[in-house]
Motif scaffolding. Structure first.
Motif, PDB file in Angstrom:
ATOM      1  N   UNK A   1       0.821  -1.196   0.000  1.00  0.00           N
ATOM      2  CA  UNK A   1       0.000   0.000   0.000  1.00  0.00           C
ATOM      3  C   UNK A   1       0.865   1.259   0.000  1.00  0.00           C
TER       4      UNK A   1
ATOM      5  N   UNK B   1       4.579  -1.968 -10.551  1.00  0.00           N
ATOM      6  CA  UNK B   1       3.207  -1.635 -10.190  1.00  0.00           C
ATOM      7  C   UNK B   1       2.362  -2.895 -10.119  1.00  0.00           C
ATOM      8  N   UNK B   2       2.566  -3.745 -11.117  1.00  0.00           N
ATOM      9  CA  UNK B   2       1.782  -4.956 -11.179  1.00  0.00           C
ATOM     10  C   UNK B   2       2.080  -5.861  -9.999  1.00  0.00           C
TER      11      UNK B   2
ATOM     12  N   UNK C   1       0.578  -4.461  -6.869  1.00  0.00           N
ATOM     13  CA  UNK C   1      -0.866  -4.684  -6.873  1.00  0.00           C
ATOM     14  C   UNK C   1      -1.195  -6.124  -6.532  1.00  0.00           C
TER      15      UNK C   1
ATOM     16  N   UNK D   1      -0.682  -6.928  -2.873  1.00  0.00           N
ATOM     17  CA  UNK D   1      -1.788  -6.386  -2.089  1.00  0.00           C
ATOM     18  C   UNK D   1      -3.041  -7.241  -2.303  1.00  0.00           C
ATOM     19  N   UNK D   2      -3.294  -7.585  -3.570  1.00  0.00           N
ATOM     20  CA  UNK D   2      -4.449  -8.442  -3.871  1.00  0.00           C
ATOM     21  C   UNK D   2      -4.360  -9.755  -3.114  1.00  0.00           C
TER      22      UNK D   2
ATOM     23  N   UNK E   1      -5.037  -9.355   0.506  1.00  0.00           N
ATOM     24  CA  UNK E   1      -6.479  -9.182   0.715  1.00  0.00           C
ATOM     25  C   UNK E   1      -7.222 -10.485   0.493  1.00  0.00           C
TER      26      UNK E   1
ATOM     27  N   UNK F   1     -16.761  -8.306  -5.786  1.00  0.00           N
ATOM     28  CA  UNK F   1     -15.438  -7.805  -6.149  1.00  0.00           C
ATOM     29  C   UNK F   1     -14.432  -8.969  -6.252  1.00  0.00           C
ATOM     30  N   UNK F   2     -14.589  -9.952  -5.358  1.00  0.00           N
ATOM     31  CA  UNK F   2     -13.699 -11.113  -5.409  1.00  0.00           C
ATOM     32  C   UNK F   2     -13.940 -11.900  -6.689  1.00  0.00           C
TER      33      UNK F   2
ATOM     34  N   UNK G   1     -12.292 -10.256  -9.505  1.00  0.00           N
ATOM     35  CA  UNK G   1     -10.846 -10.509  -9.561  1.00  0.00           C
ATOM     36  C   UNK G   1     -10.522 -11.919 -10.032  1.00  0.00           C
TER      37      UNK G   1
ATOM     38  N   UNK H   1     -10.825 -11.542 -13.730  1.00  0.00           N
ATOM     39  CA  UNK H   1      -9.805 -10.680 -14.304  1.00  0.00           C
ATOM     40  C   UNK H   1      -8.440 -11.370 -14.328  1.00  0.00           C
TER      41      UNK H   1
ATOM     42  N   UNK I   1      -9.211 -17.004  -3.731  1.00  0.00           N
ATOM     43  CA  UNK I   1     -10.544 -16.402  -3.771  1.00  0.00           C
ATOM     44  C   UNK I   1     -11.605 -17.474  -4.016  1.00  0.00           C
TER      45      UNK I   1
END
Lengths: 235, 430
Positions: free
Chosen positions: B228, B261-262, B265, B268-269, B272, B323-324, B327, B330, B398
């Protein structure tokens, strides 16, 4: 088009301000919630760019306060929070869009423009992408400075695609707005209109393309290789 | 499944072995007591011996045929008649007397074998303890073996039953410990209350778990916070890069910044995803989410010359976290975009029923790679610079959080098909 940027990191704020100014926006900057409140009393803004983690409080609180005042200024949340529930809670609190850091200036600028084009916000009457221009009041299309004729339905379709240039517009949304509620819409009716519009654009040497996303909808893409588009990782 | 049976001796064997040793010691003690007792009372030993001999001889037709007792001399046995006229009544008697070179035992025993009472007179001389061996053997069987063997058996049974009962909380704790994993650190063992020894063990184990949980959470929080915190400097870096004059150095640096960046991310993903508990599921329309994902990714894939298609097979409603689910889609589409060659289409579908699928027309997945696909930081080609190998790990986590399963299939016509199956919403309580 005047924006208020609320971001506590001065270097990042400077970069965003310079970038957006380069794209034709006027940008005011403040680093705290208190500063933002003060600025909003003096000026009226077309858009707020709001960072969530601010030194004197949570940006979401400011967001709620603005909405409580029945202020409908579009708000784009810029944040480092990309949690599973963060986007939803940001949108629930009244944000119009949500962009996770890091982002690129063209993307941010595109989102800002999209928000300002929304009904109710300051509406540009000329929509443009590539060499295609549409005057939404006159209902006239100009391609590379020469006007072309098109039936109303194709103009409507082009307007919808131009408003969301670079993004996919859902088939259902297009069908709903192109046809009256009670009209019989055959499954291929929309496809036929799209196909005619494509031919018309190609015949007039337009440099934009209308792409089909099977099962979802259509997207109008600008000629440059990298039109403004959301980054996958930050959705 | 972990190996349940240990290599050490079983409870039964341990108790049995201890009990046998204990019984033997006890028996030995008993034997010593018996021997000492008789050694101090030669009279009663003589009595016993005479009685034993009388019973042996009585089993024969004629006492004259009886064989002499081992270790004795001058052995004789004969029936005697009571002298009724003299009104003399024979009673059982035993006498032990010292003679030159040993001792003499003599006596009379009444034999009551149904008909008329008979009286047997016995006499023999002997030296040492040898003639007493049968007596001692009898005594040992009667006073040592007979009571001790059943007692030992009963003790063994009782011990095993009670120890098993006492250890039952341990067995339950064992199966609960097997269920522990870093994804589910909130789990604690059931405190049994009794026995106190197991109770204290379980309590101290639970305290250790609490400490472990705290450190796992700290680690997870750290990953999330670090990722973060990295986002703001990354933003500054990216925006600064945009202002550099165009050229090969700029594009290289931008590629590097994009990769960082990837990775940030994804870290962090993943943090989470690890923390996700679908405890308040909402109704999620897989088709709507699928259309959203395709809408978002289509411009990017068009720019790369790729086709994304979406098909709704109907009935794809689940209970979950929208949202999960977004992802999951995605990351699977990103994975397909990264691994299937250019210009081949990627087909995203929802349904029929509570499932979604992503199919590409790439080289497919080798069976040997399948077990590794969902491992974190696993990449087929470690030297390749695209991605960190976290995307599918996030998907797996997930999907797990939804109680679903993910399968990799090789469809007819080649390519790879990832199919995610969610629990049927009509069986899950909302």
């Amino acid at each position: 088009m005047r924006l208020l940027l609320i971001e506590d990191n001065p270097r990042l704020a400077g970069l965003i301000r310079d970038g957006l100014q380069g794209q034709g926006f006027a940008v005011d900057w403040c680093g705290t919630i208190a500063g933002a409140e003060a600025a909003m009393q003096v000026n009226s803004y077309d858009l707020l760019l709001l960072d969530l983690g601010l030194p004197d409080g949570d940006g979401l609180e400011l967001l709620r306060q603005v909405r409580r005042r029945k202020d409908t200024t579009p708000i784009l949340v810029l944040t480092a929070r990309g949690g599973l529930d963060d986007r939803v809670s940001g949108l629930d609190a009244g944000a119009d869009d949500y962009l996770v850091k890091p982002f690129q200036i063209p993307e941010l600028a595109a989102r800002c423009r999209a928000l300002m084009r929304r009904p109710g916000a300051a509406l540009g009457t000329i929509l443009a992408c590539g060499n295609v221009m549409l005057d939404t009041a006159e209902r006239s299309i100009t391609i590379a400075t020469s006007p072309i004729e098109a039936p109303p339905r194709e103009v409507d379709l082009l307007e919808h695609l131009l408003r969301r240039a670079g993004h996919v517009v859902a088939k259902a949304a297009l069908e709903n707005s192109l046809y009256a509620m009670d009209a019989e819409v055959t499954p291929n009716a929309l496809e036929a209109v799209v196909s005619r519009l494509r031919k018309r654009l190609a015949a007039a040497n337009a440099d934009v393309t209308v792409r089909t996303v099977h099962g979802v909808g259509y997207a109008l893409l600008a000629p440059v290789a990298a039109p403004a588009m959301p980054k996958a990782a930050n959705a | 499944m972990p190996e349940r049976s240990g290599t050490g001796p079983s409870l039964f064997r341990q108790i049995a072995r201890r009990l046998v040793v204990f019984t033997l010691i006890f028996a030995l003690l008993d034997v010593v007591i018996v021997l000492v007792t008789y050694a101090r009372q030669p009279e009663s030993l003589a009595q016993e011996l005479l009685g034993l001999e009388a019973r042996r001889v009585a089993a024969l037709d004629d006492p004259a045929n009886a064989v002499a007792l081992a270790g004795t001399r001058n052995w004789s046995a004969r029936f005697v008649e009571p002298d009724v006229a003299a009104d003399a009544v024979l009673i059982d008697w035993t006498r032990r007397e010292q003679i030159a070179g040993g001792y003499r035992i003599s006596g009379v025993r009444a034999l009551d074998d149904g008909a008329s009472p008979r009286w047997l007179f016995l006499r023999f001389d002997a030296i040492g303890m040898r003639p007493f061996l049968p007596v001692i053997r009898n005594e040992l069987i009667e006073h040592v073996a007979l009571p001790l063997v059943p007692l030992a058996g009963l003790l063994l049974l009782f011990n095993i039953v009670s120890v098993r009962r006492v250890l039952a909380p341990l067995r339950r704790a064992e199966s609960e410990v097997d269920g522990l994993d870093p994804e589910n650190m909130a789990l604690r063992l059931t405190v049994p209350g009794e026995p106190r020894e197991v109770d204290t063990l379980v309590r101290s184990f639970n305290r250790a778990l609490a400490r472990l949980e705290a450190s796992v959470l700290t680690l997870r929080d750290f990953t999330a916070s670090a990722a973060h915190e990295l986002r703001t400097p990354l933003s500054i870096m990216q925006l600064s890069l945009e202002r550099l004059p165009d050229g090969p150095i700029k594009s290289e640096l931008q590629t590097d910044a994009d990769q960082m960046t990837r990775l940030v991310s994804q870290m962090l993903d993943l943090a989470q995803a690890d923390a996700l508990v679908v405890d308040d599921p909402a109704v999620v329309d897989l088709a709507a989410v699928g259309r959203d994902v395709v809408s978002q990714l289509a411009p990017k894939s068009f720019a790369a010359g790729r086709q994304l298609r979406f098909t709704d097979h109907g009935g794809a409603i689940i209970h979950g976290h929208a949202e999960a689910v977004f992802r999951i889609y995605r990351n699977l589409v990103d994975n397909a975009l990264a691994h299937a060659p250019g210009a081949t289409p990627i087909e995203v579908s929802a349904g029929p029923g509570p499932q979604l699928a992503i199919r590409d027309h790439g080289p497919g997945i080798l069976p040997g790679d399948q077990p590794h696909l969902f491992e974190r930081f696993w990449r087929k080609d470690r030297s390749s610079s695209d991605g960190a190998g976290l995307g599918l790990g996030i998907v797996k986590r997930l999907v797990d959080a939804h109680g679903g399963t993910i399968a990799i299939e090789t469809p007819a016509g080649g390519g790879a098909l990832f199919r995610v199956q969610f629990p049927d919403p009509s069986f899950t309580t909302k």
